[in-house]
Design an enzyme around this catalytic site. Structure first.
Site, mmCIF file in Angstrom:
data_model
loop_
_atom_site.group_PDB
_atom_site.id
_atom_site.type_symbol
_atom_site.label_atom_id
_atom_site.label_comp_id
_atom_site.label_asym_id
_atom_site.label_seq_id
_atom_site.Cartn_x
_atom_site.Cartn_y
_atom_site.Cartn_z
ATOM 1 N N ASP A 1 -3.075 0.723 8.119
ATOM 2 C CA ASP A 1 -1.846 1.476 7.824
ATOM 3 C C ASP A 1 -0.674 1.024 8.687
ATOM 4 O OD1 ASP A 1 -3.186 2.854 5.860
ATOM 5 O OD2 ASP A 1 -3.798 4.449 7.207
ATOM 6 N N SER B 1 4.818 6.711 2.499
ATOM 7 C CA SER B 1 5.403 5.406 2.807
ATOM 8 C C SER B 1 4.801 4.343 1.893
ATOM 9 C CB SER B 1 5.081 4.987 4.247
ATOM 10 O OG SER B 1 5.440 5.981 5.172
ATOM 11 N N ASN C 1 0.852 -1.188 0.000
ATOM 12 C CA ASN C 1 0.000 0.000 0.000
ATOM 13 C C ASN C 1 0.886 1.235 0.000
ATOM 14 O OD1 ASN C 1 -2.433 1.593 0.453
ATOM 15 N ND2 ASN C 1 -1.735 1.862 2.565
ATOM 16 N N HIS D 1 0.850 5.090 1.326
ATOM 17 C CA HIS D 1 0.115 5.908 2.290
ATOM 18 C C HIS D 1 0.793 7.280 2.390
ATOM 19 C CE1 HIS D 1 -2.410 6.862 5.706
ATOM 20 N NE2 HIS D 1 -1.343 7.347 6.298
HETATM 21 C C1 GAR Z 1 -2.499 9.123 -2.760
HETATM 22 O O1 GAR Z 1 -2.063 10.289 -2.132
HETATM 23 C C2 GAR Z 1 -2.337 7.932 -1.820
HETATM 24 O O2 GAR Z 1 -1.177 8.000 -1.029
HETATM 25 C C3 GAR Z 1 -3.580 8.064 -0.982
HETATM 26 O O3 GAR Z 1 -4.593 8.406 -1.901
HETATM 27 C C4 GAR Z 1 -4.010 9.163 -2.961
HETATM 28 C C5 GAR Z 1 -4.417 8.542 -4.269
HETATM 29 O O4 GAR Z 1 -3.979 9.311 -5.363
HETATM 30 N N1 GAR Z 1 -3.867 6.861 -0.275
HETATM 31 C C6 GAR Z 1 -4.395 6.835 0.936
HETATM 32 O O5 GAR Z 1 -4.719 7.833 1.547
HETATM 33 C C7 GAR Z 1 -4.585 5.449 1.523
HETATM 34 N N2 GAR Z 1 -4.808 5.514 2.918
HETATM 35 P P1 GAR Z 1 -4.050 8.707 -6.821
HETATM 36 O O6 GAR Z 1 -5.448 8.086 -6.968
HETATM 37 O O7 GAR Z 1 -3.886 9.877 -7.736
HETATM 38 O O8 GAR Z 1 -2.967 7.682 -6.966
#
Ligand code: GAR
Length: 232
Positions: free
Chosen positions: A155, A146, A117, A119
């Site tokens: 997480d 991360s 994942n 995060h």
């Molecule tokens: C990213 O910032 C990712 O780290 C976060 O969602 C966004 C997705 O962006 N993930 C989380 O918050 C998971 N807990 P994207 O759809 O443009 O890749």
């Protein structure tokens, strides 16, 4: 006729889970246009039919599937259906790239050691949602992202690598999120490449890199490569 080197190499089959925009997915799709790339996205899965990530997959010729949580009685039943669909494409690795539903323990256990994942925080700091807002509220000077293996806890799980991003005095949650996202892309790419190359594996609560057990995550440098953390 002689086979090309890339044809002789093993390719890591990855399934990507995404709920929205899919910019991290796009980074992986772009990288695999290079013949030397050692991974291939063989399916994209979402909990939202309108997710831009699904459109990005289809444009790249990758099968894209959305399941609607409202069609399932419980989270457990939804995750069974989702992971049955994932099983069907026989991935070596599942990559959660902006997948915003908490996975059930059973789903995570199905892919133990083969699910990662990304995060948007320097875990174990700021698990959960709204990380950028919480970092600003705390007046923190450093933030980041991360990539970690998933275990049955939110997480948590051993962190493979991180990237640090300075917080600016005039940052808003949106400006900080945008700067972190820009660094998430090379971070996720390098981690998937390292797994595809067989350099990174999970062993319980540890990450093994190049056959060595690590107590601290690797760091993405300004050169967009993974490095050993400094000793300080
Ligand atoms: C990213 O910032 C990712 O780290 C976060 O969602 C966004 C997705 O962006 N993930 C989380 O918050 C998971 N807990 P994207 O759809 O443009 O890749």
């Amino acid at each position: 006729m002689a086979m090309s080197v890339s044809a002789l190499r093993e390719t890591l089959r990855i399934a990507v889970l995404a709920s929205g925009r899919g910019s991290n997915l796009q980074t992986l799709l772009d990288a695999q246009r290079d013949d030397a790339c050692r991974f291939r996205t063989i399916g994209v899965f979402s909990d939202r039919a309108q997710a831009l990530a699904l459109e990005r997959a289809r444009i790249a010729g990758v099968p894209a599937i959305a399941l609607n949580p409202a069609d399932f009685a419980t989270r457990e039943v939804f995750d069974v259906a989702l992971f049955d669909a994932i099983d069907a494409v026989r991935p070596d690795l599942v990559v959660c790239a902006g997948y915003l539903r908490v996975l059930t323990d059973a789903a995570v256990q199905r892919y133990a050691g083969r699910i990662i994942n990304i995060h948007p925080s320097l875990l174990p700091l700021y698990p959960g949602l709204r990380t950028h807002t919480r970092v600003l509220a705390d007046g923190a000077s450093v933030h980041g992202a991360s990539v970690h293996y998933l275990i049955p806890a939110l997480d948590a799980g051993p962190v493979i690598a991180q990237v640090r991003v300075a917080v600016h005095a005039d940052d808003t949650p949106a400006s900080l999120a945008a700067r972190v996202l820009e660094r998430e892309h090379p971070l996720l790419l390098r981690c998937v490449e390292a797994i595809a190359a067989g350099r990174v594996v999970q062993d319980g609560s540890d990450v093994i890199v190049d056959s060595r057990r690590r107590s601290r995550p690797l760091l993405l440098g300004d050169d967009d490569q993974l490095h050993e953390p400094a000793d300080t």
